[in-house]
Each structure stands twice: as structure tokens, then as C-alpha cells.
Design a protein around this motif. Structure first.
Motif, short mmCIF file in Angstrom:
data_model
loop_
_atom_site.label_atom_id
_atom_site.label_comp_id
_atom_site.label_asym_id
_atom_site.label_seq_id
_atom_site.Cartn_x
_atom_site.Cartn_y
_atom_site.Cartn_z
N ILE A 1 1.80 -47.45 105.80
CA ILE A 1 2.67 -48.42 105.13
C ILE A 1 3.23 -49.44 106.11
CG2 ILE A 1 4.90 -48.65 103.95
CD1 ILE A 1 4.22 -46.13 102.41
N THR A 2 3.67 -48.99 107.27
CA THR A 2 4.31 -49.90 108.21
C THR A 2 3.32 -50.76 108.99
OG1 THR A 2 4.41 -48.13 109.87
CG2 THR A 2 6.34 -48.45 108.45
N ARG A 3 2.19 -50.19 109.40
CA ARG A 3 1.24 -50.94 110.24
C ARG A 3 0.21 -51.70 109.41
NH1 ARG A 3 -0.26 -46.95 115.37
NH2 ARG A 3 1.85 -46.78 116.23
N ASP A 4 -0.43 -51.00 108.48
CA ASP A 4 -1.52 -51.64 107.73
C ASP A 4 -1.01 -52.55 106.61
OD1 ASP A 4 -3.08 -50.17 109.39
OD2 ASP A 4 -4.01 -48.93 107.85
N SER B 1 -5.91 -28.88 101.40
CA SER B 1 -5.04 -28.88 102.56
C SER B 1 -5.30 -30.07 103.48
CB SER B 1 -5.23 -27.57 103.35
OG SER B 1 -4.57 -27.60 104.59
N ILE B 2 -6.57 -30.43 103.66
CA ILE B 2 -6.91 -31.52 104.59
C ILE B 2 -6.32 -32.86 104.13
CG2 ILE B 2 -8.83 -32.85 105.54
CD1 ILE B 2 -10.43 -30.23 105.61
N PRO B 3 -6.50 -33.27 102.86
CA PRO B 3 -5.84 -34.51 102.43
C PRO B 3 -4.32 -34.43 102.48
CG PRO B 3 -7.60 -33.92 100.91
CD PRO B 3 -7.40 -32.75 101.83
N TYR B 4 -3.78 -33.27 102.13
CA TYR B 4 -2.32 -33.15 102.12
C TYR B 4 -1.73 -33.38 103.51
CZ TYR B 4 2.24 -30.89 102.18
OH TYR B 4 3.57 -30.63 102.39
N VAL B 5 -2.24 -32.67 104.51
CA VAL B 5 -1.71 -32.80 105.86
C VAL B 5 -1.97 -34.20 106.42
CG1 VAL B 5 -1.88 -31.93 108.23
CG2 VAL B 5 -1.89 -30.34 106.30
N THR B 6 -3.14 -34.75 106.13
CA THR B 6 -3.47 -36.08 106.64
C THR B 6 -2.55 -37.15 106.06
OG1 THR B 6 -5.78 -35.42 106.87
CG2 THR B 6 -5.30 -37.77 106.93
N VAL B 7 -2.33 -37.10 104.76
CA VAL B 7 -1.42 -38.06 104.13
C VAL B 7 0.00 -37.88 104.67
CG1 VAL B 7 -0.33 -38.71 101.94
CG2 VAL B 7 -2.79 -38.32 102.04
N ALA C 1 10.30 -49.91 107.91
CA ALA C 1 10.46 -48.50 108.29
C ALA C 1 11.11 -47.71 107.16
CB ALA C 1 11.31 -48.40 109.56
N PHE C 2 12.01 -48.36 106.43
CA PHE C 2 12.64 -47.69 105.28
C PHE C 2 11.61 -47.35 104.22
CE2 PHE C 2 14.49 -47.97 101.03
CZ PHE C 2 15.46 -46.98 101.11
N GLN C 3 10.68 -48.26 103.96
CA GLN C 3 9.64 -47.99 102.97
C GLN C 3 8.72 -46.85 103.41
OE1 GLN C 3 8.12 -52.05 102.74
NE2 GLN C 3 8.77 -52.19 100.60
N GLY C 4 8.45 -46.78 104.72
CA GLY C 4 7.65 -45.68 105.23
C GLY C 4 8.34 -44.34 105.05
N ASN D 1 -0.27 -53.57 98.95
CA ASN D 1 1.05 -53.76 99.56
C ASN D 1 1.80 -52.44 99.58
OD1 ASN D 1 2.37 -53.48 96.88
ND2 ASN D 1 1.47 -55.50 96.51
N ALA D 2 2.97 -52.45 100.25
CA ALA D 2 3.74 -51.22 100.43
C ALA D 2 4.28 -50.68 99.11
CB ALA D 2 4.89 -51.47 101.41
N ALA D 3 4.69 -51.55 98.20
CA ALA D 3 5.25 -51.09 96.92
C ALA D 3 4.20 -50.35 96.11
CB ALA D 3 5.78 -52.30 96.14
N TRP D 4 2.97 -50.88 96.09
CA TRP D 4 1.88 -50.20 95.38
C TRP D 4 1.59 -48.84 96.02
CZ3 TRP D 4 -0.85 -51.26 90.97
CH2 TRP D 4 -2.01 -50.52 90.76
N ALA D 5 1.57 -48.80 97.34
CA ALA D 5 1.32 -47.54 98.04
C ALA D 5 2.41 -46.51 97.75
CB ALA D 5 1.23 -47.79 99.55
N LEU D 6 3.66 -46.96 97.65
CA LEU D 6 4.76 -46.05 97.36
C LEU D 6 4.59 -45.42 95.98
CD1 LEU D 6 7.49 -44.85 98.18
CD2 LEU D 6 8.59 -46.90 97.28
N ALA D 7 4.21 -46.23 94.99
CA ALA D 7 4.00 -45.70 93.64
C ALA D 7 2.84 -44.71 93.61
CB ALA D 7 3.75 -46.86 92.67
N CYS D 8 1.75 -45.04 94.29
CA CYS D 8 0.61 -44.12 94.33
C CYS D 8 0.94 -42.84 95.07
CB CYS D 8 -0.59 -44.81 94.99
SG CYS D 8 -1.29 -46.16 94.02
N THR D 9 1.78 -42.95 96.10
CA THR D 9 2.18 -41.76 96.86
C THR D 9 2.96 -40.79 95.99
OG1 THR D 9 2.24 -42.99 98.93
CG2 THR D 9 3.50 -40.96 98.83
#
Length: 399
Positions: free
Chosen positions: A232-235, A218-224, A240-243, A293-301
Motif C-alpha cells: 500500500i505505501t510503496r506500490d 497458509s502461504i497467502p495468509y503469511v505473505t499478505v 503509513a496510516f492506510q498501511g 489505489n490504496a482505498a481499493w486495496a483496503l476494501a479488498c483486504t
């Protein structure tokens, strides 16, 4: 498997969780129209989620001792009433009470409905996954429904939000109509109570390990869920669309993972499904932490959402088999109290993010997920025969 009964319960789950999703969906409109502060809005969310998670195990205890099928429709109808009253109430106190009423309805629904879904699905893990996804689908429609009904400063039209619950209430009454059916259901409940002593003992120690595992999930789920867009947007300097797309992918692939987990549970067993979900979630979470990058984060998400929900249905049925004499209590604790821990500790991770950054926070929850994976590997299977849900017409014919 009683597909007709399972379909009806899945529909009620969609309606019930629609109102669970309407609470956060209505908050922005309340802030704009009524001038609520962010603190006031957070107080309303606490009334909905905090109270619901605490009392849900109590409803589970009640449902175990006094099986009542009317708790299912009463739950989603009370939840709908709370949302409607919150929309038309003018004072903050009345709105808070109405939101708390909604939370009570949601809490009353889940334990008996989950037990009924397990009975309707028999030994199938896929059946529980279908029931679970029904709730996800209902919650996903909440933002659209809220914007359509009350968008543009029209909270006075909130009474229209009660129509889905009323429609499902009619469907429930029609599907369970007839005095003979009611008497048959009462007789079935009496037989279930009479056979209580014949059921295996509760394994509270194993159940405790499972609850700790779900808390670690639950803790990782809610935090993510709460920090993904900012990551994605700041780091990672994404748009904003990618976020927003990452949040959608996390939720959508979570539904896919729930269904896939049910399918795998029927083929490789639920313990293999639970362990695979946690083990595959670790590299996905690590990929999100180390994403360049954001694209890599999106795939991992997307991968993380699917893997984290692979064990969902299997964990529910395993909890009920650990506590065969109190299956509704097991459902109330695992689906209510344990899953809410992530939300209760989220302010701590918010402070950690302010002090050290989102990367440190996500690394910390990766460590929490590692602990949960270790606990998941310690879980052992326990199979308890499931009393099948006999179609009412067949039972009436033999009565």
C-alpha cells in the motif's frame, strides 16, 4: 453444548495466545534496550514459532494416548513463564531459551484444548469458531499490554506480564476444584480410552488432502500479512496510516470471518462453508493484486481477511473427524505444522519481492491460493459422532 466449559476454554485460549502475541510485540523493545540486531530478533521468532510448530503434533500424539486435562493450564502457564524470563534475562542465550520455553508451552496447550473445546461444543461449528476467536482477541491485546508494561526501557518490569496467566490459572483451579471432580474426570478419560477401538478408522488420505489445502492457505495468509503495508505505501503510494489500517482490517475481518464461518457451518454445513471461503477469497485476492489505489486495496483486504477465515473452524473439526482416533494429533498438525509452512517459506517470497517486486509476489501467492481452492473442492465431508462434554456436576451425581 456445555456453554460454561466452552467459555472457560475460550478464556484460556485468549490468555494462551496473548503470550504468543507478546513475543513479536516485545522484540522492538529488546532491539532498542539491548541492542539486538535484526538477525538476532529473527532468531528469537524462530525459537518461538519454529520449535512450537514442530513439536505441537508431538503433544497431540501424547494427548491422544494419555488424555491429561492439566496440559491446558500447564501450557499457558509455561508460555507465561517463558515470556517473563525472556524479559528479565540479560544474555541473548538465556533469552532465546526462555522464548523457546514459551513456544513449548503454546504447543502443549493447543491440541488438548482444541479437543476439549470440540467436546464442549458438541456438533456445533459455531462453538469452535468462538473458541478460535478467543485466541485472536488475546493476541490482539499483546501489543498494547507490552507497550504499557515495558514501554520506555522497562523490560525489568516483564514479571507483570505473568499476571494474566496466574489469574486464569486460579480461575481454572476454582472451576475444576474438588477431589470428586478429579476422580470423575479420570473416570471419563478411562471410558474414552476404553471406547477407542469403537471409533471409526482414521482416513489419512483425506487428512493429507486437508493438510495440503491448509498449507496452500497458509502461504497467502503469511505473505499478505507481511507485505500488505509495503504494497500500500510503496506500490500504491498510500500513507503509513492506510498501511496500518489495512493490517488492522485484515486481522479484524479475519475474526469476523471466523465467527461467520461457524454460524454458516451450523446452517449450510461445513463443506459449503469451506468451499465458499476459498472461492470468495480468490476474487478478493485478485482485487488486491490489481488494486489501482490504496482505498481499493483496503476494501479488498477486508474482504480477503473475512473470506480466508470462513473455513477456519470447519477445517479444525473436519480434521478431527478425519482422524477420530487421534483428534489431538489432527489439531496439532493442522493448527501447528501446516499453518507454520507459510512462515517457513516467507523468506523465499521476500527474495522474490526484492527481485521482481511485490506485484509479482502477490500474483504468485494468488496462484497458490488457486491450487488450495482446487484441493478444497476435492474435500469430502465425514461426520463422526462427538462425545458430549457432560457437566461435571451431573456426572458426579450419577457416579
Amino acid at each position: 453444548m456445555n456453554k460454561r466449559r466452552l467459555g472457560l476454554l475460550t478464556g484460556t485460549h485468549a490468555v494462551n495466545d496473548l503470550y504468543q502475541g507478546l513475543v513479536p510485540a516485545l522484540l522492538p523493545f529488546m532491539v532498542l534496550e539491548r541492542g539486538y540486531s535484526y538477525t538476532a530478533a529473527a532468531g528469537l521468532m524462530l525459537a518461538a514459532t519454529g520449535l512450537s510448530s514442530v513439536v505441537q503434533p508431538l503433544f497431540g500424539l501424547y494427548a491422544d494416548r494419555h488424555p491429561r486435562s492439566w496440559l491446558v493450564p500447564t501450557g499457558f502457564l509455561v508460555a507465561a513463564l517463558g515470556v517473563v524470563l525472556a524479559g528479565v534475562s540479560q544474555s541473548y542465550l538465556l533469552t532465546w531459551i526462555a522464548i523457546a520455553l514459551c513456544g513449548l508451552g503454546i504447543a502443549a496447550y493447543h491440541p488438548p484444548a482444541t479437543v476439549a473445546a470440540r467436546a464442549a461444543g458438541g456438533a456445533s461449528q459455531k462453538a469452535m469458531s468462538v473458541f478460535s476467536v478467543g485466541g485472536t482477541i488475546g493476541a490482539s491485546f499483546a501489543p498494547v499490554l507490552a507497550a504499557t508494561v515495558v514501554g520506555g526501557g522497562s523490560l525489568s518490569r516483564s514479571y507483570l506480564l505473568g499476571l494474566p496467566a496466574l489469574a486464569m490459572g486460579v480461575v481454572w483451579v476454582v472451576a475444576n476444584a474438588g477431589g470428586q471432580r478429579a476422580s470423575v474426570a479420570a473416570a471419563a478419560a478411562a471410558r474414552q480410552a476404553a471406547s477407542h477401538l469403537l471409533k471409526p478408522h482414521n482416513d489419512w488420505r483425506a487428512f493429507g488432502v486437508l493438510v495440503a489445502t491448509i498449507v496452500g492457505w497458509s502461504i497467502p495468509y503469511v505473505t499478505v500479512l507481511s507485505m500488505l503495508s509495503l504494497r500500500i505505501t510503496r506500490d500504491l503510494h498510500g500513507t503509513a496510516f492506510q498501511g496500518a489500517a489495512a493490517l488492522t482490517a485484515f486481522t479484524a475481518f479475519g475474526a469476523v470471518g471466523t465467527l461467520l464461518g461457524g454460524w454458516l457451518g451450523d446452517r449450510i454445513g461445513r463443506m459449503g462453508t469451506i468451499r465458499a471461503g476459498y472461492l470468495f477469497a480468490l476474487p478478493a485476492m485478485a482485487g488486491l493484486v490489481l488494486a489501482p489505489n490504496a482505498a481499493w486495496a483496503l476494501a479488498c483486504t477486508a474482504l480477503l481477511g473475512m473470506c480466508m477465515f470462513l473455513p477456519f473452524a470447519a477445517q479444525v473439526t473436519l480434521a478431527q473427524d478425519y482422524l477420530p482416533r487421534n483428534p489431538a494429533t489432527a489439531s496439532g498438525i493442522t493448527l501447528g505444522l501446516a499453518l507454520s509452512v507459510g512462515g517457513l517459506v516467507s523468506p523465499l517470497f521476500g527474495m522474490l519481492s526484492d527481485a521482481r517486486g511485490l506485484g509479482v509476489t502477490l500474483t504468485t501467492v494468488l496462484c497458490v491460493l488457486c491450487v488450495a481452492t482446487g484441493l478444497a473442492l476435492r474435500l469430502r465431508n465425514r461426520t463422526v459422532p462427538v462425545v458430549p462434554m457432560v457437566p461435571v456436576e451431573e456426572e458426579a451425581a450419577t457416579a
